[in-house]
Design a protein around this motif. Structure first.
Motif, PDB file in Angstrom:
ATOM      1  N   GLU A  17       1.539 -36.923 -20.219  1.00  0.00           N
ATOM      2  CA  GLU A  17       0.721 -37.629 -19.226  1.00  0.00           C
ATOM      3  C   GLU A  17       0.999 -37.074 -17.832  1.00  0.00           C
ATOM      4  O   GLU A  17       0.083 -36.844 -17.048  1.00  0.00           O
ATOM      5  CB  GLU A  17       0.999 -39.133 -19.268  1.00  0.00           C
ATOM      6  CG  GLU A  17       0.342 -39.913 -18.145  1.00  0.00           C
ATOM      7  CD  GLU A  17      -1.180 -39.853 -18.129  1.00  0.00           C
ATOM      8  OE1 GLU A  17      -1.756 -40.032 -17.045  1.00  0.00           O
ATOM      9  OE2 GLU A  17      -1.798 -39.623 -19.187  1.00  0.00           O
ATOM     10  N   ASN A  18       2.282 -36.817 -17.541  1.00  0.00           N
ATOM     11  CA  ASN A  18       2.644 -36.232 -16.246  1.00  0.00           C
ATOM     12  C   ASN A  18       2.024 -34.850 -16.081  1.00  0.00           C
ATOM     13  O   ASN A  18       1.530 -34.511 -15.002  1.00  0.00           O
ATOM     14  CB  ASN A  18       4.163 -36.151 -16.100  1.00  0.00           C
ATOM     15  CG  ASN A  18       4.806 -37.523 -16.008  1.00  0.00           C
ATOM     16  OD1 ASN A  18       4.158 -38.520 -15.696  1.00  0.00           O
ATOM     17  ND2 ASN A  18       6.089 -37.582 -16.314  1.00  0.00           N
ATOM     18  N   ASP A  19       2.057 -34.052 -17.141  1.00  0.00           N
ATOM     19  CA  ASP A  19       1.463 -32.706 -17.089  1.00  0.00           C
ATOM     20  C   ASP A  19      -0.044 -32.774 -16.877  1.00  0.00           C
ATOM     21  O   ASP A  19      -0.606 -32.004 -16.097  1.00  0.00           O
ATOM     22  CB  ASP A  19       1.772 -31.921 -18.368  1.00  0.00           C
ATOM     23  CG  ASP A  19       3.232 -31.532 -18.487  1.00  0.00           C
ATOM     24  OD1 ASP A  19       3.960 -31.587 -17.463  1.00  0.00           O
ATOM     25  OD2 ASP A  19       3.653 -31.176 -19.606  1.00  0.00           O
ATOM     26  N   PHE A  20      -0.708 -33.694 -17.566  1.00  0.00           N
ATOM     27  CA  PHE A  20      -2.154 -33.835 -17.419  1.00  0.00           C
ATOM     28  C   PHE A  20      -2.496 -34.292 -16.000  1.00  0.00           C
ATOM     29  O   PHE A  20      -3.412 -33.769 -15.371  1.00  0.00           O
ATOM     30  CB  PHE A  20      -2.718 -34.808 -18.455  1.00  0.00           C
ATOM     31  CG  PHE A  20      -4.216 -34.939 -18.416  1.00  0.00           C
ATOM     32  CD1 PHE A  20      -5.034 -33.851 -18.683  1.00  0.00           C
ATOM     33  CD2 PHE A  20      -4.815 -36.149 -18.105  1.00  0.00           C
ATOM     34  CE1 PHE A  20      -6.424 -33.963 -18.649  1.00  0.00           C
ATOM     35  CE2 PHE A  20      -6.198 -36.281 -18.070  1.00  0.00           C
ATOM     36  CZ  PHE A  20      -7.003 -35.180 -18.338  1.00  0.00           C
ATOM     37  N   THR A  21      -1.743 -35.227 -15.478  1.00  0.00           N
ATOM     38  CA  THR A  21      -1.971 -35.702 -14.117  1.00  0.00           C
ATOM     39  C   THR A  21      -1.742 -34.572 -13.113  1.00  0.00           C
ATOM     40  O   THR A  21      -2.513 -34.406 -12.167  1.00  0.00           O
ATOM     41  CB  THR A  21      -1.053 -36.904 -13.803  1.00  0.00           C
ATOM     42  OG1 THR A  21      -1.379 -37.961 -14.712  1.00  0.00           O
ATOM     43  CG2 THR A  21      -1.225 -37.393 -12.382  1.00  0.00           C
ATOM     44  N   ALA A  22      -0.697 -33.765 -13.326  1.00  0.00           N
ATOM     45  CA  ALA A  22      -0.440 -32.622 -12.441  1.00  0.00           C
ATOM     46  C   ALA A  22      -1.588 -31.620 -12.512  1.00  0.00           C
ATOM     47  O   ALA A  22      -2.024 -31.089 -11.490  1.00  0.00           O
ATOM     48  CB  ALA A  22       0.884 -31.954 -12.816  1.00  0.00           C
ATOM     49  N   LEU A  23      -2.088 -31.358 -13.709  1.00  0.00           N
ATOM     50  CA  LEU A  23      -3.219 -30.459 -13.877  1.00  0.00           C
ATOM     51  C   LEU A  23      -4.433 -30.996 -13.132  1.00  0.00           C
ATOM     52  O   LEU A  23      -5.136 -30.250 -12.448  1.00  0.00           O
ATOM     53  CB  LEU A  23      -3.541 -30.292 -15.371  1.00  0.00           C
ATOM     54  CG  LEU A  23      -4.681 -29.356 -15.732  1.00  0.00           C
ATOM     55  CD1 LEU A  23      -4.361 -27.923 -15.325  1.00  0.00           C
ATOM     56  CD2 LEU A  23      -4.968 -29.438 -17.221  1.00  0.00           C
ATOM     57  N   CYS A  24      -4.661 -32.281 -13.226  1.00  0.00           N
ATOM     58  CA  CYS A  24      -5.789 -32.907 -12.528  1.00  0.00           C
ATOM     59  C   CYS A  24      -5.650 -32.754 -11.015  1.00  0.00           C
ATOM     60  O   CYS A  24      -6.651 -32.700 -10.302  1.00  0.00           O
ATOM     61  CB  CYS A  24      -5.897 -34.388 -12.892  1.00  0.00           C
ATOM     62  SG  CYS A  24      -6.386 -34.667 -14.606  1.00  0.00           S
ATOM     63  N   GLY A  25      -4.421 -32.677 -10.538  1.00  0.00           N
ATOM     64  CA  GLY A  25      -4.193 -32.546  -9.103  1.00  0.00           C
ATOM     65  C   GLY A  25      -4.448 -31.166  -8.550  1.00  0.00           C
ATOM     66  O   GLY A  25      -4.593 -31.009  -7.334  1.00  0.00           O
ATOM     67  N   VAL A  26      -4.514 -30.160  -9.415  1.00  0.00           N
ATOM     68  CA  VAL A  26      -4.671 -28.788  -8.905  1.00  0.00           C
ATOM     69  C   VAL A  26      -6.012 -28.146  -9.261  1.00  0.00           C
ATOM     70  O   VAL A  26      -6.373 -27.138  -8.671  1.00  0.00           O
ATOM     71  CB  VAL A  26      -3.525 -27.869  -9.379  1.00  0.00           C
ATOM     72  CG1 VAL A  26      -2.192 -28.341  -8.829  1.00  0.00           C
ATOM     73  CG2 VAL A  26      -3.484 -27.759 -10.892  1.00  0.00           C
ATOM     74  N   LEU A  27      -6.742 -28.697 -10.207  1.00  0.00           N
ATOM     75  CA  LEU A  27      -8.017 -28.100 -10.582  1.00  0.00           C
ATOM     76  C   LEU A  27      -9.139 -28.645  -9.706  1.00  0.00           C
ATOM     77  O   LEU A  27      -9.148 -29.814  -9.337  1.00  0.00           O
ATOM     78  CB  LEU A  27      -8.339 -28.371 -12.043  1.00  0.00           C
ATOM     79  CG  LEU A  27      -7.474 -27.632 -13.047  1.00  0.00           C
ATOM     80  CD1 LEU A  27      -7.896 -27.978 -14.463  1.00  0.00           C
ATOM     81  CD2 LEU A  27      -7.543 -26.135 -12.848  1.00  0.00           C
TER      82      LEU A  27
ATOM     83  N   GLU B 185     -13.568 -28.336  -8.784  1.00  0.00           N
ATOM     84  CA  GLU B 185     -14.907 -27.964  -9.222  1.00  0.00           C
ATOM     85  C   GLU B 185     -15.765 -27.894  -7.969  1.00  0.00           C
ATOM     86  O   GLU B 185     -15.862 -28.872  -7.220  1.00  0.00           O
ATOM     87  CB  GLU B 185     -15.447 -29.002 -10.203  1.00  0.00           C
ATOM     88  CG  GLU B 185     -16.817 -28.655 -10.734  1.00  0.00           C
ATOM     89  CD  GLU B 185     -17.286 -29.659 -11.772  1.00  0.00           C
ATOM     90  OE1 GLU B 185     -17.750 -29.220 -12.811  1.00  0.00           O
ATOM     91  OE2 GLU B 185     -17.177 -30.871 -11.517  1.00  0.00           O
ATOM     92  N   ASP B 186     -16.345 -26.734  -7.720  1.00  0.00           N
ATOM     93  CA  ASP B 186     -17.145 -26.511  -6.510  1.00  0.00           C
ATOM     94  C   ASP B 186     -16.343 -26.818  -5.247  1.00  0.00           C
ATOM     95  O   ASP B 186     -16.858 -27.392  -4.289  1.00  0.00           O
ATOM     96  CB  ASP B 186     -18.429 -27.349  -6.541  1.00  0.00           C
ATOM     97  CG  ASP B 186     -19.345 -26.960  -7.689  1.00  0.00           C
ATOM     98  OD1 ASP B 186     -19.389 -25.763  -8.032  1.00  0.00           O
ATOM     99  OD2 ASP B 186     -19.999 -27.856  -8.244  1.00  0.00           O
ATOM    100  N   GLY B 187     -15.069 -26.461  -5.251  1.00  0.00           N
ATOM    101  CA  GLY B 187     -14.237 -26.648  -4.082  1.00  0.00           C
ATOM    102  C   GLY B 187     -13.745 -28.064  -3.841  1.00  0.00           C
ATOM    103  O   GLY B 187     -13.092 -28.337  -2.844  1.00  0.00           O
ATOM    104  N   LYS B 188     -14.045 -28.979  -4.737  1.00  0.00           N
ATOM    105  CA  LYS B 188     -13.613 -30.375  -4.594  1.00  0.00           C
ATOM    106  C   LYS B 188     -12.717 -30.732  -5.778  1.00  0.00           C
ATOM    107  O   LYS B 188     -12.908 -30.207  -6.867  1.00  0.00           O
ATOM    108  CB  LYS B 188     -14.828 -31.301  -4.580  1.00  0.00           C
ATOM    109  CG  LYS B 188     -15.763 -31.042  -3.432  1.00  0.00           C
ATOM    110  CD  LYS B 188     -16.991 -31.905  -3.558  1.00  0.00           C
ATOM    111  CE  LYS B 188     -18.001 -31.490  -2.494  1.00  0.00           C
ATOM    112  NZ  LYS B 188     -19.339 -31.913  -2.807  1.00  0.00           N
ATOM    113  N   PRO B 189     -11.750 -31.627  -5.559  1.00  0.00           N
ATOM    114  CA  PRO B 189     -10.889 -32.023  -6.692  1.00  0.00           C
ATOM    115  C   PRO B 189     -11.733 -32.516  -7.871  1.00  0.00           C
ATOM    116  O   PRO B 189     -12.680 -33.270  -7.698  1.00  0.00           O
ATOM    117  CB  PRO B 189     -10.039 -33.157  -6.111  1.00  0.00           C
ATOM    118  CG  PRO B 189     -10.051 -32.925  -4.632  1.00  0.00           C
ATOM    119  CD  PRO B 189     -11.393 -32.317  -4.325  1.00  0.00           C
ATOM    120  N   ALA B 190     -11.381 -32.054  -9.040  1.00  0.00           N
ATOM    121  CA  ALA B 190     -12.114 -32.458 -10.247  1.00  0.00           C
ATOM    122  C   ALA B 190     -11.560 -33.780 -10.767  1.00  0.00           C
ATOM    123  O   ALA B 190     -10.363 -34.046 -10.674  1.00  0.00           O
ATOM    124  CB  ALA B 190     -12.003 -31.375 -11.317  1.00  0.00           C
TER     125      ALA B 190
END
Length: 95
Positions: free
Chosen positions: A15-25, A27-32
């Motif tokens: 869950e921590n890894d997924f949340t971290a991934l969500c923080g860095v990806l 889409e079109d220059g905006k947080p996904a």
């Protein structure tokens, strides 16, 4: 599987890894958002290669990209990465 079902089966570290991934990806220059990232993850295909098959695949690709002996190119790139990867990884992590 839905995003909700996926999140229900994640362990604490996952869950921590997924949340971290969500923080860095982005889409079109905006947080996904989590749903978008979940869709991205669903589109990832992972194939397991034996070491010999992977070596052959790398040689085929290197023959198309570089001029010279693929084995020598692999040695050169490996040496370069061994020498420089720590510095590159450190620079990427810098603010």
């Amino acid at each position: 599987m839905t995003l909700v079902e996926f999140e229900e089966i994640l362990t604490g570290p996952q869950e921590n890894d997924f949340t971290a991934l969500c923080g860095v990806l982005a889409e079109d220059g905006k947080p996904a958002d989590r749903e978008t990232i979940w869709r991205y993850l669903q589109s990832v295909y992972v194939k397991d290669y034996s070491p010999e098959n992977l070596r052959e695949l790398v040689h085929i690709i290197y023959e198309q990209l570089f001029v010279g002996n693929p084995e020598g190119i692999v040695r050169q790139l490996s040496g370069y990465l061994d020498d420089n990867l720590p510095q590159v990884a450190h620079r990427v992590g810098d603010p």
